[in-house]
Design an enzyme around this catalytic site. Sequence first.
Site, PDB file in Angstrom:
ATOM      1  N   GLY A   1       6.004  11.625  49.879  1.00 50.48           N
ATOM      2  CA  GLY A   1       4.602  12.025  49.957  1.00 50.48           C
ATOM      3  C   GLY A   1       3.706  11.181  49.071  1.00 50.48           C
ATOM      4  N   CYS A   2       4.193  10.829  47.884  1.00 55.10           N
ATOM      5  CA  CYS A   2       3.399  10.027  46.945  1.00 55.10           C
ATOM      6  C   CYS A   2       3.226   8.608  47.464  1.00 55.10           C
ATOM      7  CB  CYS A   2       4.063  10.017  45.576  1.00 55.10           C
ATOM      8  SG  CYS A   2       4.208  11.680  44.885  1.00 55.10           S
ATOM      9  N   ASP A   3       4.252   8.106  48.125  1.00 57.75           N
ATOM     10  CA  ASP A   3       4.162   6.769  48.708  1.00 57.75           C
ATOM     11  C   ASP A   3       3.107   6.745  49.817  1.00 57.75           C
ATOM     12  OD1 ASP A   3       6.245   6.269  46.981  1.00 57.75           O
ATOM     13  OD2 ASP A   3       7.763   6.035  48.537  1.00 57.75           O
TER      14      ASP A   3
ATOM     15  N   ALA B   1      -0.439   7.007  48.183  1.00 65.04           N
ATOM     16  CA  ALA B   1      -0.848   5.739  47.564  1.00 65.04           C
ATOM     17  C   ALA B   1      -1.191   4.701  48.633  1.00 65.04           C
ATOM     18  CB  ALA B   1       0.258   5.211  46.652  1.00 65.04           C
TER      19      ALA B   1
END
Length: 196
Positions: free
Chosen positions: A68-70, A73
């Site tokens: 999810g963070c990838d 970003a």
Amino acid sequence: MKKNLIFGLAISAALCIPAFAALKPGDRAPEFSAPASLAGKQFHFSLQAALKKGSVVVYFYPSAFTGGCDLEAHTFAQDKDQFTAADASIIGVSEDSIARLNQFSADPSFCAGRFPVASDPGGQIGASYGVTAAPGRPGMKDVRGVAIDHGFFERTTFVIGKDGKIVAAFSSKSDHLAPDAHVKKALAIVQKLAHK
């Protein structure tokens, strides 16, 4: 006398609790500075300096190099020019070490050198915004197979106006937003601010 002292301490403690609750629109954003990375190069980020240029999107995320963070970003990197056109800057904040963030910020698949990410290893910045961090799970690894040895912030985004006040605050937990939806919602808000 002792009862009055205990009662006074209990009341004082109760009055302090809201200071640790998540901040909401209209609240003054806590100022912070932190080691950060942009395109793999470390520098010192200052919210106060960023606000002199316009609004700021401060987004807290669990960990670099996780699904999810990838996505989040990568979406911020793709939409960076639209944020810039709205006189808004972006800063991601996690408990990742600066060494991990140097890699993450430069990776063309993620931040792609388009915006900075800051390191908050003790979670003090997150705490000042009322964003909680859950402890990492033993043995957890990122998408590269590298161990993750830090806590995970709840995915939360704040849009801060040039005056230093919070314009909007939303989280995946309470607002049921996907990681890339955080970006789209923040972009819509800063574009609206730019047209005021």
